[in-house]
Design a protein around this motif. Structure first.
Motif, short mmCIF file in Angstrom:
data_model
loop_
_atom_site.label_atom_id
_atom_site.label_comp_id
_atom_site.label_asym_id
_atom_site.label_seq_id
_atom_site.Cartn_x
_atom_site.Cartn_y
_atom_site.Cartn_z
N ALA A 121 0.83 -1.21 0.00
CA ALA A 121 0.00 0.00 0.00
C ALA A 121 0.86 1.25 0.00
CB ALA A 121 -0.93 0.00 1.21
N PHE A 122 1.92 1.26 0.80
CA PHE A 122 2.77 2.44 0.84
C PHE A 122 3.52 2.61 -0.48
CE2 PHE A 122 1.68 2.69 5.20
CZ PHE A 122 2.05 3.95 5.64
N ALA A 123 3.98 1.50 -1.08
CA ALA A 123 4.69 1.60 -2.35
C ALA A 123 3.77 2.07 -3.47
CB ALA A 123 5.31 0.25 -2.71
N MET A 124 2.58 1.50 -3.55
CA MET A 124 1.68 1.83 -4.65
C MET A 124 1.00 3.18 -4.45
SD MET A 124 2.40 -0.37 -6.73
CE MET A 124 1.29 0.27 -7.99
N ARG A 125 0.79 3.58 -3.20
CA ARG A 125 0.31 4.94 -2.95
C ARG A 125 1.35 5.94 -3.45
NH1 ARG A 125 -2.89 9.26 -2.79
NH2 ARG A 125 -2.46 10.69 -1.07
N GLY A 126 2.62 5.66 -3.16
CA GLY A 126 3.68 6.53 -3.64
C GLY A 126 3.75 6.58 -5.15
N ALA A 127 3.63 5.42 -5.79
CA ALA A 127 3.66 5.38 -7.25
C ALA A 127 2.47 6.14 -7.84
CB ALA A 127 3.64 3.93 -7.73
N GLY A 128 1.29 5.95 -7.24
CA GLY A 128 0.11 6.64 -7.73
C GLY A 128 0.22 8.14 -7.58
N CYS A 129 0.76 8.60 -6.46
CA CYS A 129 0.92 10.04 -6.25
C CYS A 129 1.96 10.63 -7.20
CB CYS A 129 1.32 10.31 -4.80
SG CYS A 129 -0.03 10.10 -3.63
N THR A 130 3.01 9.86 -7.46
CA THR A 130 4.03 10.33 -8.40
C THR A 130 3.43 10.47 -9.79
OG1 THR A 130 5.74 9.21 -7.10
CG2 THR A 130 6.32 9.88 -9.34
N TRP A 131 2.63 9.49 -10.21
CA TRP A 131 1.94 9.57 -11.49
C TRP A 131 0.99 10.76 -11.52
CZ3 TRP A 131 1.72 8.81 -16.38
CH2 TRP A 131 0.51 8.76 -17.08
N ASN A 132 0.26 10.97 -10.44
CA ASN A 132 -0.66 12.09 -10.34
C ASN A 132 0.08 13.42 -10.47
OD1 ASN A 132 -3.57 12.94 -9.41
ND2 ASN A 132 -2.17 14.17 -8.19
N ASP A 133 1.26 13.52 -9.83
CA ASP A 133 2.02 14.77 -9.88
C ASP A 133 2.61 15.01 -11.26
OD1 ASP A 133 1.38 15.05 -7.24
OD2 ASP A 133 3.44 15.16 -6.50
#
Length: 311
Positions: free
Chosen positions: A74-86
């Protein structure tokens, strides 16, 4: 611009700003480790599903490992998702007061650097996913389609929170996929309830940016509901409790799970009564309190699973 500069405006005085090495700070901000609430909210449906599935199976033998892997994932994919969002929102973020200090619009990280960091985080998530059965691996990979399209939804619909709900609630399916190698009606009911919960709490979150969003043409349920946000929350939070209740009934859950759901419901009622949409700081505090709401439900589900396994 160095890593000490351009702190994110709504996440100051955290461990990233005060203790992390300077070179790492922009990347930690990209992954939102300075604001882990989003990772918690992604994780909690995973934990609900894992605990409920363990209760159905009357078997706790793999539950600690599953919970731990879900935590990392969850922490890894939340980070990946936020990076994509940014990456996708970098031009919009530069126009919003709260987000213009994010690493990409602030010039701390280039788009290629952010993309490389996204891949690294996704690989961590993949490593976690590969610990599960083939059905669960396929189920996890399928969620990436929703994650990929989410950042674009606020440009075309006032309901981007539905798409966020589909993505953030995916873990409600994963516990059953991992435990049983299938998704049944219980998992689907839990998933639907979690989606309603996400729509509610992200509407609260979106009220922080409502004025800026209206000016630059970004859509959200906060703008759609406006002054009617409180009755809208009653609907979505009510649906969340009802649908999760259906999942508990289908799972044959015991009284401890129902007690957890009751505590969850009381917390949601408190949020609705406390909310003032014109107070951004209060909106943020209430939004963050959903971690506690989710943990109350998880405590009930875990207690029920322990009880059923012992019986």
């Amino acid at each position: 611009m160095n890593g000490a500069a351009a702190r994110v405006s709504d996440a100051t005085d955290n461990w990233v700003d005060t203790r992390a090495p300077l070179w790492s700070r922009p990347y930690l901000r990209l992954s939102r480790l300075d604001r882990p609430i989003g990772s918690w909210l992604l994780l909690l449906p995973c934990w609900w599903s894992a605990a409920l599935a363990a209760g159905v199976a009357h078997d706790l033998s793999r539950l600690p490992l599953i919970l731990g892997l879900f935590l990392i994932g969850a922490f890894a994919m939340r980070g990946a998702g936020c990076t994509w969002n940014d990456i996708t929102d970098r031009d919009l973020d530069a126009q919003v007061e709260r987000t213009r200090s994010r690493p990409i619009p602030a010039g701390q990280v280039s788009v290629p650097q952010a993309a490389a960091f996204l891949v690294l985080q996704a690989l961590v998530g993949l490593a976690v996913l590969l610990q599960f059965n083939r059905f669960a691996v396929g189920c996890g990979i399928a969620s990436l389609v929703i994650v990929a399209v989410y950042p674009f939804m606020k440009r075309i619909t006032y309901w981007p929170q539905i798409v966020l709900g589909l993505a953030f609630s995916w873990g409600a399916l994963m516990g059953f996929a991992v435990t049983f190698g299938r998704i049944d009606a219980t998992a689907l009911a839990l998933y639907a309830g979690s989606i309603a919960w996400v729509i509610g709490y992200d509407t609260i979150y979106a009220h922080q940016d409502a004025e800026d969003d209206a000016l630059i043409g970004i859509k959200s349920t906060a703008l759609l509901f406006g002054a009617k946000t409180r009755p809208a929350l009653m609907v979505f939070y009510g649906l969340a409790v009802a649908l999760i209740g259906v999942a508990l009934a289908l799972a044959g859950a015991g009284w401890m799970a129902w007690l957890g759901l009751a505590a969850f419901a009381v917390h949601l009622i408190w949020q609705i009564e406390r909310l003032e949409i014109g107070d951004p700081k209060l909106c943020l505090r209430i939004f963050k309190s959903n971690r506690n709401a989710g943990l109350l439900l998880f405590a009930g589900l875990l207690s029920d699973a322990i009880s059923r396994a012992a019986g």
